[in-house]
Scaffold this motif. Structure first.
Motif, PDB file in Angstrom:
ATOM      1  N   GLY A   1     -87.658 -25.287  22.554  1.00  0.00           N
ATOM      2  CA  GLY A   1     -88.512 -26.410  22.195  1.00  0.00           C
ATOM      3  C   GLY A   1     -89.674 -26.597  23.147  1.00  0.00           C
ATOM      4  O   GLY A   1     -90.632 -27.296  22.829  1.00  0.00           O
ATOM      5  N   SER A   2     -89.571 -25.974  24.326  1.00  0.00           N
ATOM      6  CA  SER A   2     -90.665 -26.024  25.313  1.00  0.00           C
ATOM      7  C   SER A   2     -90.886 -24.621  25.873  1.00  0.00           C
ATOM      8  O   SER A   2     -91.051 -24.427  27.075  1.00  0.00           O
ATOM      9  N   GLU A   3     -90.878 -23.661  24.978  1.00  0.00           N
ATOM     10  CA  GLU A   3     -90.981 -22.266  25.400  1.00  0.00           C
ATOM     11  C   GLU A   3     -92.279 -21.959  26.141  1.00  0.00           C
ATOM     12  O   GLU A   3     -92.340 -20.998  26.918  1.00  0.00           O
ATOM     13  N   GLU A   4     -93.292 -22.782  25.908  1.00  0.00           N
ATOM     14  CA  GLU A   4     -94.590 -22.531  26.551  1.00  0.00           C
ATOM     15  C   GLU A   4     -94.613 -22.938  28.019  1.00  0.00           C
ATOM     16  O   GLU A   4     -95.518 -22.557  28.763  1.00  0.00           O
ATOM     17  N   VAL A   5     -93.618 -23.690  28.461  1.00  0.00           N
ATOM     18  CA  VAL A   5     -93.574 -24.133  29.864  1.00  0.00           C
ATOM     19  C   VAL A   5     -92.926 -23.021  30.699  1.00  0.00           C
ATOM     20  O   VAL A   5     -91.704 -22.906  30.775  1.00  0.00           O
ATOM     21  N   LYS A   6     -93.733 -22.203  31.299  1.00  0.00           N
ATOM     22  CA  LYS A   6     -93.224 -21.022  32.008  1.00  0.00           C
ATOM     23  C   LYS A   6     -92.394 -21.396  33.236  1.00  0.00           C
ATOM     24  O   LYS A   6     -91.545 -20.609  33.675  1.00  0.00           O
ATOM     25  N   ALA A   7     -92.612 -22.590  33.783  1.00  0.00           N
ATOM     26  CA  ALA A   7     -91.827 -23.013  34.937  1.00  0.00           C
ATOM     27  C   ALA A   7     -90.354 -23.190  34.591  1.00  0.00           C
ATOM     28  O   ALA A   7     -89.504 -23.205  35.477  1.00  0.00           O
ATOM     29  N   PHE A   8     -90.053 -23.326  33.294  1.00  0.00           N
ATOM     30  CA  PHE A   8     -88.665 -23.487  32.853  1.00  0.00           C
ATOM     31  C   PHE A   8     -87.975 -22.149  32.581  1.00  0.00           C
ATOM     32  O   PHE A   8     -86.789 -22.108  32.289  1.00  0.00           O
ATOM     33  N   ASP A   9     -88.720 -21.037  32.631  1.00  0.00           N
ATOM     34  CA  ASP A   9     -88.157 -19.723  32.309  1.00  0.00           C
ATOM     35  C   ASP A   9     -87.130 -19.284  33.353  1.00  0.00           C
ATOM     36  O   ASP A   9     -87.203 -19.661  34.530  1.00  0.00           O
ATOM     37  N   PHE A  10     -86.198 -18.451  32.923  1.00  0.00           N
ATOM     38  CA  PHE A  10     -85.244 -17.836  33.843  1.00  0.00           C
ATOM     39  C   PHE A  10     -84.872 -16.448  33.316  1.00  0.00           C
ATOM     40  O   PHE A  10     -85.230 -16.093  32.186  1.00  0.00           O
ATOM     41  N   THR A  11     -84.201 -15.666  34.139  1.00  0.00           N
ATOM     42  CA  THR A  11     -83.829 -14.305  33.745  1.00  0.00           C
ATOM     43  C   THR A  11     -82.849 -14.341  32.583  1.00  0.00           C
ATOM     44  O   THR A  11     -81.772 -14.949  32.693  1.00  0.00           O
ATOM     45  N   PRO A  12     -83.177 -13.692  31.468  1.00  0.00           N
ATOM     46  CA  PRO A  12     -82.252 -13.671  30.331  1.00  0.00           C
ATOM     47  C   PRO A  12     -80.933 -13.008  30.701  1.00  0.00           C
ATOM     48  O   PRO A  12     -80.882 -12.121  31.566  1.00  0.00           O
ATOM     49  N   VAL A  13     -79.859 -13.425  30.030  1.00  0.00           N
ATOM     50  CA  VAL A  13     -78.542 -12.876  30.302  1.00  0.00           C
ATOM     51  C   VAL A  13     -77.761 -12.772  28.998  1.00  0.00           C
ATOM     52  O   VAL A  13     -77.817 -13.680  28.163  1.00  0.00           O
ATOM     53  N   LYS A  14     -77.061 -11.671  28.798  1.00  0.00           N
ATOM     54  CA  LYS A  14     -76.313 -11.458  27.563  1.00  0.00           C
ATOM     55  C   LYS A  14     -75.055 -12.337  27.548  1.00  0.00           C
ATOM     56  O   LYS A  14     -74.310 -12.386  28.529  1.00  0.00           O
ATOM     57  N   VAL A  15     -74.848 -13.008  26.442  1.00  0.00           N
ATOM     58  CA  VAL A  15     -73.643 -13.824  26.251  1.00  0.00           C
ATOM     59  C   VAL A  15     -72.587 -12.961  25.560  1.00  0.00           C
ATOM     60  O   VAL A  15     -72.823 -12.416  24.481  1.00  0.00           O
ATOM     61  N   ASP A  16     -71.418 -12.837  26.161  1.00  0.00           N
ATOM     62  CA  ASP A  16     -70.362 -11.982  25.608  1.00  0.00           C
ATOM     63  C   ASP A  16     -69.482 -12.720  24.597  1.00  0.00           C
ATOM     64  O   ASP A  16     -68.930 -12.110  23.688  1.00  0.00           O
ATOM     65  N   ARG A  17     -69.369 -14.033  24.769  1.00  0.00           N
ATOM     66  CA  ARG A  17     -68.548 -14.812  23.853  1.00  0.00           C
ATOM     67  C   ARG A  17     -69.131 -16.208  23.729  1.00  0.00           C
ATOM     68  O   ARG A  17     -69.545 -16.799  24.736  1.00  0.00           O
ATOM     69  N   THR A  18     -69.192 -16.733  22.515  1.00  0.00           N
ATOM     70  CA  THR A  18     -69.615 -18.107  22.309  1.00  0.00           C
ATOM     71  C   THR A  18     -68.424 -18.962  21.913  1.00  0.00           C
ATOM     72  O   THR A  18     -67.460 -18.469  21.310  1.00  0.00           O
ATOM     73  N   VAL A  19     -68.495 -20.237  22.258  1.00  0.00           N
ATOM     74  CA  VAL A  19     -67.382 -21.154  21.977  1.00  0.00           C
ATOM     75  C   VAL A  19     -67.907 -22.451  21.377  1.00  0.00           C
ATOM     76  O   VAL A  19     -69.060 -22.835  21.567  1.00  0.00           O
ATOM     77  N   GLY A  20     -67.023 -23.132  20.659  1.00  0.00           N
ATOM     78  CA  GLY A  20     -67.305 -24.445  20.110  1.00  0.00           C
ATOM     79  C   GLY A  20     -66.255 -25.430  20.573  1.00  0.00           C
ATOM     80  O   GLY A  20     -65.394 -25.107  21.399  1.00  0.00           O
ATOM     81  N   GLN A  21     -66.313 -26.636  20.031  1.00  0.00           N
ATOM     82  CA  GLN A  21     -65.414 -27.697  20.437  1.00  0.00           C
ATOM     83  C   GLN A  21     -63.941 -27.285  20.338  1.00  0.00           C
ATOM     84  O   GLN A  21     -63.477 -26.809  19.306  1.00  0.00           O
ATOM     85  N   GLY A  22     -63.232 -27.450  21.456  1.00  0.00           N
ATOM     86  CA  GLY A  22     -61.799 -27.193  21.487  1.00  0.00           C
ATOM     87  C   GLY A  22     -61.409 -25.754  21.733  1.00  0.00           C
ATOM     88  O   GLY A  22     -60.215 -25.461  21.920  1.00  0.00           O
ATOM     89  N   ASP A  23     -62.362 -24.839  21.740  1.00  0.00           N
ATOM     90  CA  ASP A  23     -62.031 -23.444  22.043  1.00  0.00           C
ATOM     91  C   ASP A  23     -61.580 -23.341  23.500  1.00  0.00           C
ATOM     92  O   ASP A  23     -61.989 -24.134  24.355  1.00  0.00           O
ATOM     93  N   THR A  24     -60.745 -22.358  23.784  1.00  0.00           N
ATOM     94  CA  THR A  24     -60.216 -22.219  25.133  1.00  0.00           C
ATOM     95  C   THR A  24     -60.561 -20.865  25.738  1.00  0.00           C
ATOM     96  O   THR A  24     -60.769 -19.883  25.031  1.00  0.00           O
TER      97      THR A  24
END
Length: 294
Positions: free
Chosen positions: A137-160
């Protein structure tokens, strides 16, 4: 900062770090975000290995360890050093957990993943931000950028997430980011069982709740914040931890931490105080932004 904060003070502390994100990213990073801190034990298998201002938590198990958050891009060496000072090996970290995809908590994750080979687990709706290194939503603000990192697993509510007999539960508390995830787990302090929560955040910070020209930070953000407040109010937590030291009065608690004394980290009312203050601030910010958008 000394002593236990009262309701009003606790609320201010809970908001300081989040509000600082918007102000400092475009100005100067607070020195304590990158200043080394002495690692210490919170509970039997739960430790603090972050910097003075940014929290990183180590959960140890017989089968390897879990690390929560990665702080700044400059933080991995400090985190590794803290783990080693406690007598553990950074190479034994098997799982990285993310609370939310903002540069001051996620920028160090890519290096930590390279160093340890650990798998990264994050909230489903934060996957895009983590893998692009952007403030959605604020991709144009370069000061907010950080090194991308691959997510191996995503979780939702109650996942363990389980490792070596330790089970950590994902509490989806969206708003601060769409995938903002607080992590709950049982711990023992002085031989007594407790329920701990590693809080994500519910501050508005740099988020747009309403905007005349651009719309909200992401669709549904206002409803997400309200869902997060409701979920947090439903939790029974007596050890409250957070991604910024100020958010859980770390300096004051460390001043009271001594052998033989009751742990200052055990406070069954702290989560409720923080949530009440944060929700009140959210409503104020929502009103201001909505009026400005008209």
């Amino acid at each position: 900062m000394a002593g236990r904060p009262g309701f009003a003070t606790a609320g201010r502390l809970a908001l300081v770090a989040g509000l600082a994100l918007a102000a400092t990213a475009l100005a100067q990073t607070p020195a304590n975000w990158e200043r080394p801190a002495k690692p210490f034990r919170i509970a039997d298998n739960l430790y603090y290995v972050g910097t003075e201002g940014l929290s990183v938590f180590l959960i140890t198990t017989p089968a390897g360890h879990i690390l929560v958050d990665g702080a700044m891009a400059s933080s991995p060496k400090l985190i590794d050093a803290g783990i080693s000072q406690l007598g553990f090996k950074p190479a034994d970290v098997k799982i990285l957990l993310s609370t939310h995809a903002h540069y001051d908590h996620a920028a160090g994750l890519a290096q930590l993943k390279r160093d340890t080979g650990a798998q990264l687990v994050a909230g489903t709706a934060d996957k895009l931000a983590l893998e692009t290194g952007k403030y959605i939503g604020s991709e144009e603000v370069k000061a907010f950028d950080f090194t991308p990192v691959k997510v191996d697993r995503t979780v939702g509510q109650g996942d363990t997430v389980s490792l070596g007999g330790v089970v950590v539960t994902a509490q989806h508390t969206p708003g601060h980011t769409a995938g903002c995830t607080s992590w709950s787990l049982p711990v023992a302090i002085d031989g007594k069982p407790h329920q701990a929560l590693i809080f994500c955040s519910t501050s508005v910070a740099a988020n747009r709740l309403a905007s005349k020209t651009r719309g909200p930070q992401y669709p549904g953000i206002v409803a997400d914040y309200r869902r997060a407040f409701a979920r947090l109010k439903s939790l029974k937590v007596d050890v409250f931890l957070a991604p910024h030291a100020e958010q859980f009065g770390l300096a004051g608690k460390l001043a009271r931490l001594r052998p033989g004394a009751p742990s200052p980290f055990v406070d069954p009312g702290e989560l409720a105080r923080v949530v009440a203050a944060s929700e009140a601030d959210f409503e104020v910010q929502l009103k201001k932004q909505t009026q400005a958008a008209r």
